[in-house]
Design a protein around this motif. Structure first.
Motif, PDB file in Angstrom:
ATOM      1  N   HIS A  81      73.356  -1.567 -19.570  1.00  5.55           N
ATOM      2  CA  HIS A  81      74.204  -0.545 -18.870  1.00  5.55           C
ATOM      3  C   HIS A  81      74.458   0.328 -19.668  1.00  5.55           C
ATOM      4  CE1 HIS A  81      75.311  -3.220 -15.164  1.00  5.55           C
ATOM      5  NE2 HIS A  81      74.479  -3.991 -15.926  1.00  5.55           N
ATOM      6  N   ILE A  82      74.215   1.749 -19.347  1.00  5.90           N
ATOM      7  CA  ILE A  82      74.973   2.702 -19.927  1.00  5.90           C
ATOM      8  C   ILE A  82      75.870   3.496 -19.120  1.00  5.90           C
ATOM      9  CG2 ILE A  82      74.368   5.082 -21.003  1.00  5.90           C
ATOM     10  CD1 ILE A  82      71.653   4.103 -21.583  1.00  5.90           C
ATOM     11  N   GLU A  83      76.967   3.490 -19.580  1.00 10.82           N
ATOM     12  CA  GLU A  83      78.196   3.945 -18.772  1.00 10.82           C
ATOM     13  C   GLU A  83      79.011   5.049 -19.359  1.00 10.82           C
ATOM     14  OE1 GLU A  83      80.318   0.307 -18.643  1.00 10.82           O
ATOM     15  OE2 GLU A  83      78.775  -0.924 -17.579  1.00 10.82           O
ATOM     16  N   PRO A  84      78.985   6.156 -18.697  1.00 14.52           N
ATOM     17  CA  PRO A  84      79.774   7.272 -19.195  1.00 14.52           C
ATOM     18  C   PRO A  84      81.197   7.367 -18.638  1.00 14.52           C
ATOM     19  CG  PRO A  84      78.418   7.967 -17.158  1.00 14.52           C
ATOM     20  CD  PRO A  84      78.139   6.373 -17.479  1.00 14.52           C
ATOM     21  N   TYR A  85      82.179   7.863 -19.475  1.00 11.58           N
ATOM     22  CA  TYR A  85      83.506   7.825 -19.088  1.00 11.58           C
ATOM     23  C   TYR A  85      84.156   9.465 -19.668  1.00 11.58           C
ATOM     24  CZ  TYR A  85      83.133   2.933 -18.753  1.00 11.58           C
ATOM     25  OH  TYR A  85      82.618   1.554 -18.591  1.00 11.58           O
ATOM     26  N   GLN A  86      85.006   9.764 -19.358  1.00  9.82           N
ATOM     27  CA  GLN A  86      85.753  11.324 -19.546  1.00  9.82           C
ATOM     28  C   GLN A  86      85.448  11.658 -21.039  1.00  9.82           C
ATOM     29  OE1 GLN A  86      89.706  11.801 -18.349  1.00  9.82           O
ATOM     30  NE2 GLN A  86      89.480  13.940 -18.405  1.00  9.82           N
ATOM     31  N   ASN A  87      85.885  10.598 -21.969  1.00 12.91           N
ATOM     32  CA  ASN A  87      85.751  11.233 -23.317  1.00 12.91           C
ATOM     33  C   ASN A  87      84.927  10.250 -24.080  1.00 12.91           C
ATOM     34  OD1 ASN A  87      87.821  13.084 -23.153  1.00 12.91           O
ATOM     35  ND2 ASN A  87      89.371  11.474 -22.915  1.00 12.91           N
ATOM     36  N   GLY A  88      84.089   9.674 -23.504  1.00 14.60           N
ATOM     37  CA  GLY A  88      82.786   8.631 -24.321  1.00 14.60           C
ATOM     38  C   GLY A  88      81.978   8.104 -23.338  1.00 14.60           C
ATOM     39  N   PHE A  89      81.227   7.205 -23.998  1.00 15.29           N
ATOM     40  CA  PHE A  89      80.537   6.252 -23.121  1.00 15.29           C
ATOM     41  C   PHE A  89      80.243   4.995 -23.765  1.00 15.29           C
ATOM     42  CE2 PHE A  89      77.135   8.065 -25.486  1.00 15.29           C
ATOM     43  CZ  PHE A  89      75.931   7.286 -25.332  1.00 15.29           C
ATOM     44  N   LYS A  90      79.673   3.885 -22.995  1.00 11.06           N
ATOM     45  CA  LYS A  90      79.323   2.707 -23.512  1.00 11.06           C
ATOM     46  C   LYS A  90      78.047   2.256 -23.360  1.00 11.06           C
ATOM     47  CE  LYS A  90      83.876   0.030 -23.606  1.00 11.06           C
ATOM     48  NZ  LYS A  90      84.620  -1.190 -22.749  1.00 11.06           N
ATOM     49  N   VAL A  91      77.491   1.374 -24.225  1.00  9.46           N
ATOM     50  CA  VAL A  91      76.217   0.531 -23.966  1.00  9.46           C
ATOM     51  C   VAL A  91      76.639  -0.783 -23.878  1.00  9.46           C
ATOM     52  CG1 VAL A  91      73.972   0.454 -24.593  1.00  9.46           C
ATOM     53  CG2 VAL A  91      75.051   2.626 -25.145  1.00  9.46           C
ATOM     54  N   ARG A  92      76.311  -1.433 -23.005  1.00  5.70           N
ATOM     55  CA  ARG A  92      76.645  -2.910 -22.691  1.00  5.70           C
ATOM     56  C   ARG A  92      75.322  -3.480 -22.402  1.00  5.70           C
ATOM     57  NH1 ARG A  92      82.016  -4.249 -19.474  1.00  5.70           N
ATOM     58  NH2 ARG A  92      80.991  -3.131 -17.701  1.00  5.70           N
ATOM     59  N   TYR A  93      75.321  -4.871 -22.557  1.00  9.39           N
ATOM     60  CA  TYR A  93      74.219  -5.762 -22.251  1.00  9.39           C
ATOM     61  C   TYR A  93      74.503  -6.946 -21.481  1.00  9.39           C
ATOM     62  CZ  TYR A  93      74.280  -7.874 -26.817  1.00  9.39           C
ATOM     63  OH  TYR A  93      74.837  -8.336 -27.967  1.00  9.39           O
ATOM     64  N   ARG A  94      73.835  -7.338 -20.396  1.00  5.15           N
ATOM     65  CA  ARG A  94      74.201  -8.674 -19.819  1.00  5.15           C
ATOM     66  C   ARG A  94      73.478  -9.900 -20.252  1.00  5.15           C
ATOM     67  NH1 ARG A  94      76.769  -9.315 -14.877  1.00  5.15           N
ATOM     68  NH2 ARG A  94      76.911  -7.266 -14.361  1.00  5.15           N
ATOM     69  N   VAL A  95      74.208 -10.925 -20.863  1.00  4.69           N
ATOM     70  CA  VAL A  95      73.485 -11.852 -21.341  1.00  4.69           C
ATOM     71  C   VAL A  95      73.957 -13.205 -20.754  1.00  4.69           C
ATOM     72  CG1 VAL A  95      72.974 -13.450 -23.325  1.00  4.69           C
ATOM     73  CG2 VAL A  95      73.086 -11.254 -23.734  1.00  4.69           C
TER      74      VAL A  95
ATOM     75  N   GLY B 190      74.338 -13.613 -17.465  1.00 11.59           N
ATOM     76  CA  GLY B 190      75.246 -13.227 -16.544  1.00 11.59           C
ATOM     77  C   GLY B 190      76.312 -12.630 -16.759  1.00 11.59           C
ATOM     78  N   ILE B 191      76.902 -12.477 -17.987  1.00 12.86           N
ATOM     79  CA  ILE B 191      78.159 -12.092 -18.654  1.00 12.86           C
ATOM     80  C   ILE B 191      77.773 -10.626 -19.260  1.00 12.86           C
ATOM     81  CG2 ILE B 191      80.281 -12.177 -19.929  1.00 12.86           C
ATOM     82  CD1 ILE B 191      79.806 -14.176 -17.560  1.00 12.86           C
ATOM     83  N   LEU B 192      78.571  -9.593 -19.246  1.00  9.73           N
ATOM     84  CA  LEU B 192      78.266  -8.265 -20.096  1.00  9.73           C
ATOM     85  C   LEU B 192      79.228  -8.360 -21.003  1.00  9.73           C
ATOM     86  CD1 LEU B 192      78.689  -5.567 -17.106  1.00  9.73           C
ATOM     87  CD2 LEU B 192      76.756  -5.782 -18.695  1.00  9.73           C
ATOM     88  N   TYR B 193      78.466  -7.874 -22.151  1.00 12.09           N
ATOM     89  CA  TYR B 193      78.920  -7.645 -23.626  1.00 12.09           C
ATOM     90  C   TYR B 193      78.782  -6.115 -24.044  1.00 12.09           C
ATOM     91  CZ  TYR B 193      78.812 -12.755 -23.372  1.00 12.09           C
ATOM     92  OH  TYR B 193      78.898 -14.293 -23.009  1.00 12.09           O
ATOM     93  N   ASP B 194      79.796  -5.713 -24.840  1.00  8.07           N
ATOM     94  CA  ASP B 194      79.556  -4.473 -25.502  1.00  8.07           C
ATOM     95  C   ASP B 194      78.627  -4.592 -26.407  1.00  8.07           C
ATOM     96  OD1 ASP B 194      81.490  -3.472 -23.727  1.00  8.07           O
ATOM     97  OD2 ASP B 194      83.145  -3.319 -25.224  1.00  8.07           O
TER      98      ASP B 194
END
Length: 576
Positions: free
Chosen positions: A214-228, A230-234
């Motif tokens: 998952h590449i998730e944009p926010y107002q002042n940054g963004f996160k790359v997370r992955y699901r292992v 069934g659970i998402l981790y940064d």
């Protein structure tokens, strides 16, 4: 006199003169190594060949190459293609690996090889590394290739380092002109930091068995997370200015329009990481702070599962095998996205896939190619929908039809009509449990009398994480937890219930791998009569319970009692 390799293979593993003659003929015509030809022709196994080579050359065998022996120190000096071509890798020997009666240097090199006759490449490695203190060991081809991939993965720059190396102004047009499809991400020698960063994110996710990125944009940054499991981790939190370049790189790989940022887009691309072929499905979605991207990773190198691999009880396996051999009707598999519905359907199809049955599927997308089955890919761009494809399939004289998902009334109606005219139809629905499937079909627009006439069974499923066998710890749960699960204190005293702890092997999560919990609603005469009167899922479920249906929650409790999962995990994915 020294026993010849041929004699060892003949005496120890029963290789006949006829086998040797055939291998020799292939060698004369196409070249190659006699031992490898014998393995390829399945006259002997690779392990048997290694045992014979070990005896003949007096070289020890390592059946497994431990992670602690794999080092990335040599990776800048030796091209990965060289090691893959000759199937050898330098390893570091640790203190625990000392041979009996020998005092050896702890940081001495060990060279793992698969073919002891490759002298020249071995000399080249010694020259590359400028070493003269080493030992040679034998190992399987798959072990060496896997270790090579791990070593070069370890030798890559970290994601954080790649982010620091990137310039503030990333030239997107330059990225586009540089990008070419690479055969193997580990072989990619591109110097562009953004390309390295995307390759690292994908390879790291595959290494840790992730199903989604998952590449998730926010107002002042963004996160790359992955699901292992069934659970998402940064995974990474890069600065905001990298967001545009990172998403542009992924969109170019997926052959999407990088200039279109206002509309959702879907695409896909294939990558190879070592010996693993990965199909990446990409979905973009415009949000307030930029495009959100989700990449679904599908390992095409994985084997097709059988029903016996899912943790089903023998009684449930027998029931499912009986159901899928029905001459006609509909069998539905229900559950949320990512609960393994398609995998279950593939296992069912593989079980009944024989030459005398015509099986046709329509899917979105086709996840695994199954030999002997005609598989159709949905394509919305040319209006090849589930309904349109299904309408054409029934003209192809099928015995069994798989519809990837029933999404609308038209698809549902054709599926029901097919079931009523002598076809066995498999499909999926997104519902919370098996009884809700009836309510959902009525909601779509199918008449209750058609459902009772065509539906054979509904199988609901969820995936629960399995406890890591290396760090799980037994404990005594409190009374409240036992009451929630419906387990008496007397039962709890006679069994081991485990807790998730966390270790290096499971990335400190306490879990490793997943297994299904299942609920099978079998359509008997009582249920068919009830559906004609009401389609309230609560009443349908109660009637199924009266017929001794085991719910998802009860199946989860059984997994707890077997010691393979935790109370928290069952409560996370099921409800009473």
């Amino acid at each position: 006199m020294r026993t010849s390799l041929t004699q060892i293979l003949r005496d120890s593993f029963g290789v006949s003169e006829k086998d040797f003659a055939e291998a020799q003929k292939i060698k004369n015509e196409k070249g190659g190594n006699i031992g490898q030809i014998l393995v390829e022709k399945k006259f002997i196994t690779e392990t048997q060949l290694l045992v014979a080579l070990s005896f003949y050359y007096d070289i020890p065998i390592w059946p497994k190459i431990p992670m602690e022996n794999i080092s990335s120190e040599f990776t800048p000096n030796i091209p990965i293609q060289f090691l893959k071509k000759y199937i050898m890798i330098p390893l570091k020997r640790h203190a625990g690996d000392k041979a009996k009666g020998k005092e050896e240097k702890i940081n001495e090199y060990v060279i793992a090889i698969n073919d002891p006759t490759c002298f020249q490449p071995l000399d080249d490695i010694l020259r590359f590394l400028n070493i003269d203190d080493f030992h040679v060991i034998l190992s399987k081809k798959s072990e060496i290739l896997s270790s090579i991939n791990i070593a070069y993965d370890l030798g890559r720059d970290s994601a954080e380092q790649l982010v620091q190396d990137m310039e503030v102004e990333e030239n997107v047009s330059g990225i586009i002109s540089e990008i070419e499809d690479t055969a193997d991400l580990l072989d990619d020698t591109s110097d562009a930091p953004i390309i390295k960063l995307v390759n690292h994110v994908i390879s790291q996710s595959v290494k840790e068995r992730a199903s989604d990125i998952h590449i998730e944009p926010y107002q002042n940054g963004f996160k790359v997370r992955y699901r292992v499991d069934g659970i998402l981790y940064d995974l990474l939190t890069p600065p905001k200015w990298i967001q545009s370049a990172l998403i542009s790189r992924i969109k170019v790989m997926s052959k999407l329009n990088i200039a279109e940022k206002r509309l959702p887009q879907d695409g896909r691309f294939d990558v190879k990481i070592g010996d693993q072929g990965i199909d990446v499905r990409v979905s973009t979605l415009p949000t307030s702070f930029g495009e959100r991207v989700v990449m679904r990773l599908l390992n095409k190198s994985g084997k097709l599962f059988k029903l016996s691999d899912f943790g089903l009880s023998p009684e449930k396996i027998n029931l499912i095998e009986t159901l899928i051999k029905s001459p006609n009707g509909i069998i539905l598999v229900t559950g949320p996205t990512g609960s393994g519905k398609t995998t279950t359907l593939y296992a069912m199809l593989t079980t009944i896939n024989t030459p005398d049955i015509n099986i046709i599927t329509i899917e979105d997308p086709v996840e695994y190619q199954i030999p002997g089955i005609s598989q159709i890919q949905v394509n919305s761009k040319i209006e090849l929908t589930f309904a349109r494809g299904l309408r054409s399939i029934v003209r192809q004289d099928p015995d069994v039809i798989l519809v990837g998902e029933i999404r609308d009334q038209e698809t549902a109606e054709i599926a029901v009509q097919s079931a009523l005219t002598g076809h066995l139809v498999f499909s999926t629905l997104h519902t919370n449990d098996s009884a809700s499937a009836i309510t959902r079909l009525v909601d779509i627009g199918i008449e209750p009398f058609l459902i009772s006439s065509s539906l054979i069974a509904v199988l609901a499923q969820r995936l629960i994480r399995l406890l890591c066998p290396d760090c799980k710890a037994a404990y005594i749960p409190d009374k409240i937890a036992l009451e929630v699960l419906g387990i008496t204190s007397e039962v709890a005293e006679n069994i081991n219930i485990y807790n998730a702890k966390g270790c290096q092997k499971c990335f400190n999560t306490g879990y490793r791998g997943r297994r299904g919990v299942f609920e099978i609603l079998l359509m008997d005469n009582n249920l068919k009569s009830l559906i004609l009167k009401t389609f309230d899922s609560n009443q349908i479920k109660q009637e199924a319970l009266n017929q001794n249906m085991i719910t998802l929650h009860q199946d989860g409790i059984q997994k707890i009692l077997e010691g393979i999962t935790t109370i928290e995990e069952v409560l996370r994915v099921t409800h009473r």
